[in-house]
Write an enzyme that holds these catalytic residues in place. Sequence first.
Site, PDB file in Angstrom:
ATOM      1  N   THR A 186      -6.436  16.317   2.848  1.00 38.83           N
ATOM      2  CA  THR A 186      -5.055  15.991   2.487  1.00 38.83           C
ATOM      3  C   THR A 186      -4.155  16.479   3.623  1.00 38.83           C
ATOM      4  OG1 THR A 186      -4.746  18.113   1.431  1.00 38.83           O
ATOM      5  CG2 THR A 186      -5.528  16.329   0.030  1.00 38.83           C
ATOM      6  N   GLU A 331      -6.574  12.095  -2.991  1.00 34.20           N
ATOM      7  CA  GLU A 331      -7.421  12.573  -4.097  1.00 34.20           C
ATOM      8  C   GLU A 331      -7.900  11.436  -4.991  1.00 34.20           C
ATOM      9  OE1 GLU A 331      -4.697  14.002  -3.007  1.00 34.20           O
ATOM     10  OE2 GLU A 331      -4.723  16.179  -3.226  1.00 34.20           O
ATOM     11  N   LYS A 439      17.565  18.537  -8.884  1.00 34.17           N
ATOM     12  CA  LYS A 439      17.946  19.001 -10.216  1.00 34.17           C
ATOM     13  C   LYS A 439      19.415  19.361 -10.186  1.00 34.17           C
ATOM     14  CE  LYS A 439      13.247  20.343 -11.039  1.00 34.17           C
ATOM     15  NZ  LYS A 439      12.532  20.500  -9.773  1.00 34.17           N
ATOM     16  N   TRP A 444      17.874  15.252 -13.744  1.00 36.04           N
ATOM     17  CA  TRP A 444      17.109  14.953 -12.536  1.00 36.04           C
ATOM     18  C   TRP A 444      17.692  13.729 -11.833  1.00 36.04           C
ATOM     19  CZ3 TRP A 444      11.225  15.372 -14.136  1.00 36.04           C
ATOM     20  CH2 TRP A 444      10.954  16.717 -14.419  1.00 36.04           C
TER      21      TRP A 444
HETATM   22  P1  ADP Z   1      -2.045   8.854   1.005  1.00 34.81           P
HETATM   23  O1  ADP Z   1      -2.968   9.716   1.740  1.00 34.81           O
HETATM   24  O2  ADP Z   1      -2.636   7.669   0.351  1.00 34.81           O
HETATM   25  O3  ADP Z   1      -0.719   8.562   1.656  1.00 34.81           O
HETATM   26  P2  ADP Z   1      -1.323  11.293   0.195  1.00 34.81           P
HETATM   27  O4  ADP Z   1      -2.332  12.038  -0.562  1.00 34.81           O
HETATM   28  O5  ADP Z   1      -1.017  11.644   1.610  1.00 34.81           O
HETATM   29  O6  ADP Z   1      -1.761   9.815  -0.010  1.00 34.81           O
HETATM   30  O7  ADP Z   1       0.045  11.224  -0.556  1.00 34.81           O
HETATM   31  C1  ADP Z   1       0.084  10.727  -1.847  1.00 34.81           C
HETATM   32  C2  ADP Z   1       1.481  10.739  -2.319  1.00 34.81           C
HETATM   33  O8  ADP Z   1       2.261   9.765  -1.639  1.00 34.81           O
HETATM   34  C3  ADP Z   1       1.598  10.375  -3.767  1.00 34.81           C
HETATM   35  O9  ADP Z   1       1.297  11.453  -4.604  1.00 34.81           O
HETATM   36  C4  ADP Z   1       3.063   9.945  -3.833  1.00 34.81           C
HETATM   37  O10 ADP Z   1       3.933  11.046  -3.890  1.00 34.81           O
HETATM   38  C5  ADP Z   1       3.266   9.270  -2.501  1.00 34.81           C
HETATM   39  N1  ADP Z   1       3.129   7.828  -2.663  1.00 34.81           N
HETATM   40  C6  ADP Z   1       2.085   7.054  -2.348  1.00 34.81           C
HETATM   41  N2  ADP Z   1       2.351   5.768  -2.623  1.00 34.81           N
HETATM   42  C7  ADP Z   1       3.585   5.715  -3.144  1.00 34.81           C
HETATM   43  C8  ADP Z   1       4.439   4.673  -3.643  1.00 34.81           C
HETATM   44  N3  ADP Z   1       4.078   3.403  -3.632  1.00 34.81           N
HETATM   45  N4  ADP Z   1       5.645   5.023  -4.134  1.00 34.81           N
HETATM   46  C9  ADP Z   1       6.048   6.313  -4.152  1.00 34.81           C
HETATM   47  N5  ADP Z   1       5.311   7.316  -3.686  1.00 34.81           N
HETATM   48  C10 ADP Z   1       4.094   7.042  -3.180  1.00 34.81           C
END
Ligand code: ADP
Length: 542
Positions: A186, A331, A439, A444
């Site tokens: 991550t 994840e 907040k 929110w």
């Molecule tokens: P990835 O590696 O697929 O980018 P990460 O684990 O780095 O995923 O990040 C995931 C996070 O990115 C999600 O928990 C969310 O907060 C954000 N995210 C991914 N896709 C979207 C989306 N379409 N709209 C809003 N947030 C998103």
Amino acid sequence: MLGQMQNRPLLIADLIDFAERFHGDGEIVSRRVEGDIHRYTYADAAKRARQVAHALDRLDIPEGNRVGTLAWNGYRHFELYYGVSGSGRVLHTINPRLHPEQVAWIINHAEDEALCFDLTFLPIIKAIHAHCPGVKRWIALCNGSALPADSGIPNLLAYEAWIAGEPDWYTWPALDENAAACLCYTSGTTGNPKGVLYSHRSTVLHAYGAAMPDVMGLSARDAVLPVVPMFHVNAWGIPYIGAAVGCKLVFPGPALDGKSVYELIEAEGVTLAAGVPTVWQMLLGHLQQHQLRFSTLERTIIGGSACPPAMIRAFKDDYGVTVLHAWGMTEMSPLGTLCTLKKKHLSLSPEEQLKILCTQGRPVFGVDLKIVDESGNALPHDGVAQGELLVRGPWIVSSYFKGEGGDPLVNGWFPTGDVATINSEGYLHITDRSKDVIKSGGEWISSIDVENIAMAHPAVAMAACIGMKHPKWDERPIVVVVKKPGTDVSKEELLAFYQGKLSKWQIPDDAVFVDAIPLGATGKMQKVKLREQLAGYVLPTA
Ligand code: ADP
């Protein structure tokens, strides 16, 4: 009583064997680091993946041990996907945009025994090799003749020379489908990155799920351009889905600017492209500037961060391209939801349809979702109640590599850290990351909503909304904006643009103009860094 069906394991090697046998002539096109375009087929890739497997045997890397990659999207990386995992080793894809120190940390944490890299990343390898004593071989993804002399890197090999003498037949091991296949870290915005270890089973099931018609809907009639990198959550699974369905694959290599991506789409007849919003921003900018059109592109999958409605609209109205808005995370392999309409929505007005298409869509079968309140009680799926989003399913993490961070699950569910609503039709709407939500006075405010409105202003190239400490309201939102080149907008005009689009108390207290918003290694806005950049800023209303 047990069922009486064959108990064949779900294995990654079977994907490439299948591709070779049933769409062996399917094309794989890559823009190479060398600058030229390389073309071959799934059958060619399968042969070379088997050569990789032999070459790994020769290096004496045992089953289950890790082989790292630091590479762009391209055919050699594709071969490693299959050669490494298929032969029972674990493919560890590393994000080269991380700081070299972090790259070294990840290599050591993963205990990579060999590291395959594109020559673009030679400076990183030079900087870190001495700090990665566990790496037995450094393998440059190039011909022997391109191998740099005097690099100072010990045990350096050229990929082509490494596999050249190996036979192109191989008996893939009969692995347990639950064996580890790939490792992705991550991004680690807080603390050290954590490793997510996918299995053969989870990867193949994700490929089945993601390929379905209301998900990515890939077929043997598509030409697919994954702009999303193979070093980031396996390019959303596209290299595996491609082998399963036989679509043409088009790999963009290092050239991710609008002009290069556009040229590749046109030259290769791409029908579907996938990537994060920042990449499409560059592509749309290029199209607008040069008054270009797409001749073959039908769909783009956009995810990784919220896709601004203005972008969905621009793709549809100006270019006739449907945006498939997707949500997921490392994840989750990564796919959780993707947005398509249902039959009953087809009679709605374009405006009503757009409202649906701006959400993150419905879960893929295999992903179960729920939202909960602060005490963990399930909230209704009524499109109004918002709470923390939890997920479970066969391609969702159960624990991190080496047990880092303890047990991440809560009663079998993985808390995503996202705040969302889910409506009665199953459509998910992500309001925010829980750490980014503002907040204000006990209510929110969604930073994504505030950003999306700014993004609809013609002079705004990028917008980030962050909460600032406020003596009375706890926090108040401000919007930080990068203007499009050659355009202008004043603070007053931008704030007035919010009137009528949000409730009064949700409208930002201030607009701040900056030259750039810091982006992380996966193209997402880094709000922690942005806050540091704005240290000393005082709210006008405080
Ligand atoms: P990835 O590696 O697929 O980018 P990460 O684990 O780095 O995923 O990040 C995931 C996070 O990115 C999600 O928990 C969310 O907060 C954000 N995210 C991914 N896709 C979207 C989306 N379409 N709209 C809003 N947030 C998103």
